[in-house]
Design a protein around this motif. Structure first.
Motif, short mmCIF file in Angstrom:
data_model
loop_
_atom_site.label_atom_id
_atom_site.label_comp_id
_atom_site.label_asym_id
_atom_site.label_seq_id
_atom_site.Cartn_x
_atom_site.Cartn_y
_atom_site.Cartn_z
N UNK A 76 0.81 -1.22 0.00
CA UNK A 76 0.00 0.00 0.00
C UNK A 76 0.84 1.27 0.00
N UNK A 77 2.08 1.20 0.49
CA UNK A 77 2.90 2.43 0.52
C UNK A 77 4.24 2.25 -0.19
N UNK A 78 4.28 1.32 -1.15
CA UNK A 78 5.45 1.15 -2.02
C UNK A 78 5.08 1.63 -3.41
N UNK A 79 5.83 2.59 -3.93
CA UNK A 79 5.46 3.28 -5.16
C UNK A 79 6.60 3.21 -6.17
N UNK A 80 6.37 2.51 -7.27
CA UNK A 80 7.34 2.44 -8.36
C UNK A 80 7.16 3.65 -9.26
N UNK A 81 8.26 4.27 -9.64
CA UNK A 81 8.16 5.48 -10.46
C UNK A 81 7.53 5.18 -11.82
N UNK A 82 7.66 3.95 -12.30
CA UNK A 82 7.06 3.58 -13.59
C UNK A 82 5.54 3.60 -13.52
N UNK A 83 5.00 3.41 -12.34
CA UNK A 83 3.55 3.46 -12.18
C UNK A 83 3.01 4.87 -12.30
N UNK A 84 3.90 5.86 -12.30
CA UNK A 84 3.49 7.26 -12.40
C UNK A 84 3.94 7.89 -13.73
N UNK A 85 4.31 7.02 -14.68
CA UNK A 85 4.63 7.50 -16.01
C UNK A 85 6.10 7.55 -16.35
N UNK A 86 6.99 7.19 -15.43
CA UNK A 86 8.42 7.21 -15.74
C UNK A 86 8.75 6.16 -16.78
N UNK A 87 9.63 6.51 -17.70
CA UNK A 87 10.03 5.59 -18.75
C UNK A 87 11.51 5.81 -19.05
N UNK A 88 12.22 4.73 -19.27
CA UNK A 88 13.63 4.86 -19.62
C UNK A 88 13.81 5.49 -20.99
N UNK A 110 6.43 6.39 2.94
CA UNK A 110 6.45 5.22 2.07
C UNK A 110 7.78 5.08 1.39
N UNK A 111 7.85 4.10 0.51
CA UNK A 111 9.07 3.84 -0.25
C UNK A 111 8.81 4.08 -1.72
N UNK A 112 9.70 4.87 -2.34
CA UNK A 112 9.64 5.12 -3.77
C UNK A 112 10.77 4.33 -4.41
N UNK A 113 10.42 3.53 -5.41
CA UNK A 113 11.37 2.58 -6.00
C UNK A 113 11.73 3.01 -7.42
N UNK A 114 13.03 3.06 -7.67
CA UNK A 114 13.56 3.32 -9.02
C UNK A 114 14.06 1.98 -9.56
N UNK A 115 13.36 1.39 -10.53
CA UNK A 115 13.77 0.07 -11.04
C UNK A 115 15.04 0.15 -11.87
N UNK A 116 15.53 -1.01 -12.29
CA UNK A 116 16.68 -1.05 -13.17
C UNK A 116 16.37 -0.29 -14.45
N UNK A 117 17.39 0.38 -14.98
CA UNK A 117 17.23 1.20 -16.18
C UNK A 117 17.83 2.57 -15.95
N UNK A 118 17.80 3.38 -16.97
CA UNK A 118 18.34 4.74 -16.90
C UNK A 118 17.20 5.74 -16.95
#
Length: 537
Positions: A76-88, A110-118
């Protein structure tokens, strides 16, 4: 399930939050978006147990506080930046990353997560009780110099909202979780003296307190890298397992003012860091006190520094450090407009190889006098911002391997202490220090300098060595002026000497006991001749 983030495990929905939305609609959208994108968010394992156990607080010091009251991290409080429109593939992910950070704030942390990628980005702000997590093989990459909105804003790129506290910036390792600064064009702009140029630090939090930075790499910053605090605010920082890189100041394409970790606030633990940069590796500045640095490796850079701003600076420990090809080792520097009472400084258990200036303590950061006698003839009035350095311990230190001749060779010494005629450096102890360096020792305007417990010094330029059993440092002394020191319980030097006018252009030589002779002495030692201290070898 608690795990580290996989490279592409993400809800990559095509959400884009427009900047012109009203605050109310924006927050409502965030709440709706957060609810829709967290249902399957992968939760990242999080703990600060190792930091709690490894505080290593020196006896009598206030303990450095870690971030407090962080929420338990769930879907509930883990947020991936890709879920908000971020794209490599995006030219600018700033809005998407900021939206994820704002969603964490709305969730109460909460935690904001930056996945693998540039991921290209500009300036972002972090709220209290937030963790910004870079996965392995994730790179946050600053917008290129040409794509920045302007070049005159000094605001940090990653900073806190007003009074934001209890924040963690973390990666999964200091090799694979990266913040890339694209600094090359910025350094060129410095060299070209671009009008109005300002360079913000990559990371700087300074309005709240309790910050943790761990397990990532910063490289090619436009200016400073990870700055702790400002003017005494932003206290209680823990930094460990950080790697910092920028080209050295002597490289063919150098970086400029890329200090690794500048400290401007009290209470910090910094450990297990690798720093190879174009300015100070780690530097404590005004309002830095109770700062403990240990187990770090320094390559290019200006070393373990203090200053030049040294107001309210005290209780600093640098220990268990290695220096390889660093310009300086231990360097305390300031001037009469930015200092005061600087005390209780420890530099110990350190090994230096090929370091140009192993030990330098100077109260002349603006310009070192060409002749100490000129400075002595016109001392300034001592004031609250005049440097007063004392109670300094340099212990269990070795320095070897530097044999380079420089055009201004007198500025490169194994040891140099340069106080001021109105404010001597005093109570400096060298304990079991072994130095072998091209040049020797220079002592000016200092007293109660003690060498104890097996100190040795070799001046490789002349192949002369002073052992613990010798009487003094005269054979390796480059210059000594209004200075006293004790070499293994034998006191040498001259302090507060009054020279009669009749000595001017005289043939008379005075020894340290006040004896005089009318011709040049034949015995080795220190003498006074025509108002100058000379060495007869």
């Amino acid at each position: 399930m608690l795990t580290r983030c996989s490279p592409f495990l993400q809800n990559n929905k095509d959400y884009y939050l427009k900047k012109k939305m009203s605050k109310r609609n924006y927050l409502l959208s965030l709440m709706m978006l957060a609810a829709s994108v967290t249902a399957n968010a992968q939760v990242i394992s999080f703990s600060m147990d190792a930091e709690e156990a490894g505080k290593n607080t020196p006896e009598g010091w206030t303990e450095v506080n870690l971030p407090q009251d962080l929420p338990a991290f769930t879907e509930a409080n883990t947020f991936y930046i890709t879920s908000f429109g971020a794209s490599s593939a995006s030219a600018d992910n700033t809005a998407a990353i900021q939206a994820a950070l704002d969603a964490a704030n709305e969730a109460g942390g909460g935690m904001v997560v930056v996945p693998a990628g540039e991921w290209l980005f500009g300036r972002i702000t972090v709220s209290s009780k937030t963790v910004l997590h870079l996965c392995a093989n994730a790179t946050l990459k600053l917008l290129a110099y040409s794509d920045q909105p302007d070049h005159i804003t000094k605001v940090p790129y990653i900073t806190g909202k007003s009074n934001a506290s209890d924040i963690v910036i973390e990666g999964e390792s200091k090799e694979t979780s990266i913040i890339e600064g694209q600094g090359g064009p910025w350094w060129d702009a410095v060299e070209n003296k671009e009008s109005g140029l300002q360079r913000g630090s990559i990371i700087r939090f300074h309005q709240g307190q309790r910050y943790l930075f761990r397990n990532f790499r910063i490289q090619n910053a436009p200016g400073t890298n990870l700055t702790l605090g400002q003017s005494g605010t932003g206290a209680h920082n823990t930094v460990h397992d950080i790697s910092i890189y920028a080209p050295s100041s002597s490289a063919s394409d150098p970086s400029h003012n890329t200090d690794g970790i500048p400290v401007w606030a009290p209470y910090a633990n910094i450990y297990n860091c690798d720093i190879d940069t174009g300015d100070d590796n780690i530097v404590t500045d005004s309002n830095a006190h109770h700062i403990h640095v240990w187990n770090c490796d320094f390559k290019a850079g200006h070393g373990a520094s203090l200053g030049s701003y040294t107001i309210d600076m005290h209780h600093i420990i640098y220990e268990n450090l290695t220096f390889d090809g660093t310009d300086c080792g231990f360097r305390l520097k300031s001037n009469t407009d930015r200092s005061g009472d600087v005390h209780d400084i420890i530099f110990r258990n350190c090994a230096m190889t090929n370091v140009a200036t192993p030990i330098q303590i100077t109260a002349w950061y603006d310009k070192v006098p060409n002749d100490p006698a000129t400075a002595a003839a016109s001392p300034e009035t001592k004031k609250s911002t005049t440097p007063e350095y004392h109670n300094i311990l340099i212990q269990n230190v070795t320095a070897t391997g530097y044999n380079t001749k420089n055009s201004n060779d007198k500025n490169y010494n194994g040891i140099m202490i340069y106080g001021r005629p109105e404010s001597y450096v005093y109570d400096v102890t060298f304990d079991n220090v072994q130095i072998a360096h091209r040049n020797g020792v220079r002592l000016f305007f200092c007293k109660d300098i003690k060498f104890i417990n097996g100190c040795t010094f070799t001046k490789t330029r002349t192949n002369q060595t002073v052992e613990a059993t010798d009487q003094n440092l005269s054979s390796v002394m480059e210059n000594l002026y209004e200075a006293t020191y004790t070499w293994h319980n034998v006191t040498s030097g001259i302090s507060n000497l009054t020279m009669p006018q009749r000595l001017h252009q005289s043939d008379t030589y005075y020894n340290l006991q006040g004896g005089q002779q009318k011709s040049r002495p034949t015995r080795k030692g220190l003498y006074i001749h025509n108002r100058k201290i000379i060495i007869i070898r």
